[in-house]
Design a protein around this motif. Structure first.
Motif, PDB file in Angstrom:
ATOM      1  N   THR A 108      -2.020   3.226  -8.008  1.00 26.99           N
ATOM      2  CA  THR A 108      -2.126   1.902  -7.417  1.00 26.99           C
ATOM      3  C   THR A 108      -3.402   1.276  -7.964  1.00 26.99           C
ATOM      4  N   LEU A 109      -3.279   0.100  -8.543  1.00 30.13           N
ATOM      5  CA  LEU A 109      -4.382  -0.527  -9.271  1.00 30.13           C
ATOM      6  C   LEU A 109      -4.814  -1.826  -8.611  1.00 30.13           C
ATOM      7  N   GLY A 110      -6.097  -2.106  -8.659  1.00 30.59           N
ATOM      8  CA  GLY A 110      -6.618  -3.351  -8.125  1.00 30.59           C
ATOM      9  C   GLY A 110      -6.727  -3.338  -6.612  1.00 30.59           C
ATOM     10  N   LYS A 111      -7.745  -3.994  -6.101  1.00 36.26           N
ATOM     11  CA  LYS A 111      -7.989  -3.996  -4.655  1.00 36.26           C
ATOM     12  C   LYS A 111      -6.864  -4.687  -3.893  1.00 36.26           C
ATOM     13  N   LYS A 112      -6.495  -5.873  -4.314  1.00 40.45           N
ATOM     14  CA  LYS A 112      -5.505  -6.652  -3.571  1.00 40.45           C
ATOM     15  C   LYS A 112      -4.106  -6.041  -3.654  1.00 40.45           C
ATOM     16  N   LEU A 113      -3.737  -5.546  -4.837  1.00 39.75           N
ATOM     17  CA  LEU A 113      -2.417  -4.931  -4.989  1.00 39.75           C
ATOM     18  C   LEU A 113      -2.323  -3.634  -4.191  1.00 39.75           C
ATOM     19  N   SER A 114      -3.444  -2.905  -4.100  1.00 38.64           N
ATOM     20  CA  SER A 114      -3.451  -1.651  -3.344  1.00 38.64           C
ATOM     21  C   SER A 114      -3.251  -1.909  -1.855  1.00 38.64           C
ATOM     22  N   VAL A 115      -3.939  -2.914  -1.340  1.00 37.75           N
ATOM     23  CA  VAL A 115      -3.776  -3.271   0.076  1.00 37.75           C
ATOM     24  C   VAL A 115      -2.353  -3.748   0.334  1.00 37.75           C
ATOM     25  N   GLU A 116      -1.837  -4.560  -0.570  1.00 35.74           N
ATOM     26  CA  GLU A 116      -0.464  -5.066  -0.430  1.00 35.74           C
ATOM     27  C   GLU A 116       0.543  -3.926  -0.393  1.00 35.74           C
ATOM     28  N   LEU A 117       0.334  -2.922  -1.259  1.00 35.10           N
ATOM     29  CA  LEU A 117       1.237  -1.768  -1.311  1.00 35.10           C
ATOM     30  C   LEU A 117       1.158  -0.972  -0.010  1.00 35.10           C
ATOM     31  N   GLY A 118      -0.051  -0.833   0.522  1.00 32.60           N
ATOM     32  CA  GLY A 118      -0.223  -0.099   1.769  1.00 32.60           C
ATOM     33  C   GLY A 118       0.417  -0.807   2.952  1.00 32.60           C
ATOM     34  N   LYS A 162       2.956  -2.702   2.892  1.00 34.72           N
ATOM     35  CA  LYS A 162       4.417  -2.572   2.768  1.00 34.72           C
ATOM     36  C   LYS A 162       4.901  -1.136   2.999  1.00 34.72           C
ATOM     37  N   LYS A 163       3.940  -0.218   3.242  1.00 35.42           N
ATOM     38  CA  LYS A 163       4.246   1.197   3.497  1.00 35.42           C
ATOM     39  C   LYS A 163       4.959   1.862   2.316  1.00 35.42           C
ATOM     40  N   LYS A 164       4.564   1.488   1.094  1.00 37.16           N
ATOM     41  CA  LYS A 164       5.174   2.075  -0.096  1.00 37.16           C
ATOM     42  C   LYS A 164       4.277   3.184  -0.634  1.00 37.16           C
ATOM     43  N   LYS A 165       4.926   4.289  -1.016  1.00 38.26           N
ATOM     44  CA  LYS A 165       4.188   5.447  -1.498  1.00 38.26           C
ATOM     45  C   LYS A 165       5.036   6.210  -2.501  1.00 38.26           C
ATOM     46  N   TYR A 166       4.671   6.080  -3.786  1.00 38.64           N
ATOM     47  CA  TYR A 166       5.351   6.834  -4.840  1.00 38.64           C
ATOM     48  C   TYR A 166       4.568   8.098  -5.202  1.00 38.64           C
ATOM     49  N   MET A 167       3.256   8.035  -4.977  1.00 36.40           N
ATOM     50  CA  MET A 167       2.358   9.156  -5.263  1.00 36.40           C
ATOM     51  C   MET A 167       1.287   9.206  -4.182  1.00 36.40           C
ATOM     52  N   GLY A 181      -7.337   3.754  -4.175  1.00 38.42           N
ATOM     53  CA  GLY A 181      -6.606   4.722  -3.365  1.00 38.42           C
ATOM     54  C   GLY A 181      -7.018   4.684  -1.906  1.00 38.42           C
ATOM     55  N   GLU A 182      -8.317   4.525  -1.659  1.00 39.16           N
ATOM     56  CA  GLU A 182      -8.805   4.458  -0.283  1.00 39.16           C
ATOM     57  C   GLU A 182      -8.340   3.180   0.404  1.00 39.16           C
ATOM     58  N   LEU A 183      -8.337   2.067  -0.312  1.00 39.16           N
ATOM     59  CA  LEU A 183      -7.847   0.809   0.257  1.00 39.16           C
ATOM     60  C   LEU A 183      -6.366   0.909   0.601  1.00 39.16           C
ATOM     61  N   TRP A 184      -5.598   1.548  -0.291  1.00 35.63           N
ATOM     62  CA  TRP A 184      -4.172   1.742  -0.018  1.00 35.63           C
ATOM     63  C   TRP A 184      -3.979   2.585   1.238  1.00 35.63           C
ATOM     64  N   LEU A 185      -4.734   3.679   1.364  1.00 31.36           N
ATOM     65  CA  LEU A 185      -4.583   4.592   2.517  1.00 31.36           C
ATOM     66  C   LEU A 185      -4.927   3.876   3.818  1.00 31.36           C
ATOM     67  N   ASP A 186      -6.020   3.089   3.816  1.00 35.62           N
ATOM     68  CA  ASP A 186      -6.399   2.351   5.028  1.00 35.62           C
ATOM     69  C   ASP A 186      -5.310   1.378   5.438  1.00 35.62           C
ATOM     70  N   ALA A 187      -4.752   0.657   4.466  1.00 33.76           N
ATOM     71  CA  ALA A 187      -3.683  -0.295   4.780  1.00 33.76           C
ATOM     72  C   ALA A 187      -2.399   0.423   5.196  1.00 33.76           C
ATOM     73  N   TYR A 188      -2.142   1.566   4.575  1.00 31.71           N
ATOM     74  CA  TYR A 188      -0.929   2.332   4.877  1.00 31.71           C
ATOM     75  C   TYR A 188      -0.947   2.897   6.295  1.00 31.71           C
ATOM     76  N   LEU A 189      -2.134   3.348   6.727  1.00 30.32           N
ATOM     77  CA  LEU A 189      -2.258   3.965   8.048  1.00 30.32           C
ATOM     78  C   LEU A 189      -2.487   2.947   9.158  1.00 30.32           C
ATOM     79  N   HIS A 190      -2.836   1.732   8.761  1.00 27.04           N
ATOM     80  CA  HIS A 190      -3.111   0.708   9.778  1.00 27.04           C
ATOM     81  C   HIS A 190      -1.830   0.301  10.492  1.00 27.04           C
ATOM     82  N   LYS A 191      -1.872   0.252  11.799  1.00 22.43           N
ATOM     83  CA  LYS A 191      -0.702  -0.104  12.600  1.00 22.43           C
ATOM     84  C   LYS A 191      -0.778  -1.552  13.036  1.00 22.43           C
TER      85      LYS A 191
END
Length: 377
Positions: free
Chosen positions: A173-183, A185-190, A367-377
């Protein structure tokens, strides 16, 4: 437009193809610059472009490129001669591998120059030698490279438009904004929160032996680049005939894939140090200068850095003037830096090892930004 001017050496020839596309003229009362673009910056850059042309900085030094090609061919021959004269025991095997890796990487920098039409004044000579270096010396398709690399230069770090960041989101997951967006949306390929760790054992050593290896043949075949395919086969015939005369089949295959992995590692660290740590997002339709500078950064100049990176340590200048011969980047760099300072644009230049470390740091942060967004409810 600035992109048109930047890419085309023979503008008279290309303009002939544009006549059929012209559907009218812009009305006198209509603005010639879109609201998303900096009109003053566009004006100043075009003046800089005129200055660059008057200074002769777009003129290639034939001796520079001849010597570069000569040292590539010398190393290519030396790799085989080491095995021929010193045998195939471990030490000459390893030394030969390293010598061929250097030759291959330096050839990849030269094909990059040729693909950008910056070695010869005449386009046809650039294309011809490009096929020799890319297809015969490296074993990949010249047209395949041009197809992908032109897209990268047009819209660097723009998601869905730059093929160099197609690894998002399937591998990283690349870039700050794209990583948050991916998180969100709850998307996880890796497991992206660990991507700064698995980067070391995936992209650098495996890009060439796996993906690029298959993709260059796939594109060449599906798009019917028959001339490229014929040139590419000469590389494999030459390689397996010459090295097969000295090594057993298992050793030849091991030799081939090891030098491809070494070559891939060198290439990935150099090519990604200028882009992955920078802004990565959707296309914002900015002006040419803003688009290029926001997506690129430089690495400090030295004789080693210039040689090791194929002058891609001057990535900002290269992206602004893609047809400029690389030996002139250092001459235009102060002018570009002044232009950026005048318009409040950050001009990043860092040490080589810092640039490498920033790749890992940016992957970790994303990766950390994605995880924070992914776990955020």
């Amino acid at each position: 437009q600035d992109a048109f001017v930047a890419f085309h050496v023979d503008k008279v020839l290309v303009s002939k193809y544009l006549k059929s596309l012209q559907i009218g003229e812009l009305a006198p009362d209509q603005p010639s610059i879109e609201p998303t673009k900096n009109e003053l910056l566009v004006k100043d850059f075009r003046e800089l472009r005129e200055t660059v042309e008057k200074m002769g900085l777009l003129e290639p030094n034939q001796l520079f490129f001849f010597l570069h090609l000569a040292h590539i061919l010398l190393l290519d021959s030396a790799a085989w001669l080491i095995l021929f004269y010193f045998g195939t025991s471990l030490l000459p095997f390893v030394v030969s591998l390293l010598v061929l890796t250097v030759s291959q990487v330096q050839a990849s920098w030269l094909q990059h120059d040729l693909g950008h039409l910056s070695v010869f004044k005449k386009t046809k000579w650039n294309h011809l030698l490009h096929k020799f270096v890319m297809c015969h010396l490296i074993g990949a398709s010249a047209k395949w490279w041009t197809l992908l690399h032109s897209q990268h230069h047009s819209k660097p770090n723009c998601f869905h438009k730059d093929p160099d960041i197609d690894m998002h989101p399937f591998l990283f997951t690349l870039g700050k904004k794209l990583s948050v967006e991916l998180g969100i949306k709850k998307k996880k390929y890796m497991p992206y929160n660990h991507q700064h760790k698995y980067f070391f054992i995936t992209l650098p050593p495996l890009l060439f032996p796996t993906y690029f290896h298959c993709h260059t043949f796939y594109i060449a075949y599906t798009k019917r680049y028959w001339v490229d395919l014929a040139w590419m086969m000469t590389f494999y015939i030459r390689f397996f005939y010459t090295y097969g005369s000295l090594l057993e089949i298992k050793s030849v295959l091991a030799y081939y894939f090891i030098f491809r992995m070494l070559e891939s590692s060198w290439f990935v660290w150099v090519s990604q140090m200028n882009h992955i740590p920078m802004d990565i997002y959707y296309d914002k339709n900015l002006d040419w200068v803003s688009t290029q500078v926001q997506a690129t950064c430089n690495v400090e100049q030295s004789l080693f850095n210039d040689w090791f990176t194929g002058h891609l340590n001057f990535q900002i200048e290269h992206h602004l003037f893609p047809t400029m011969p690389r030996h002139n980047y250092w001459k235009v760099a102060p002018l570009v830096k002044s232009l950026c300072a005048k318009h409040g644009i950050e001009y990043q230049c860092k040490p080589l090892l810092t640039a490498f470390a920033d790749i890992v740091h940016s992957l970790k942060n994303s990766g950390e930004l994605w995880l924070d967004a992914y776990l955020h409810k």
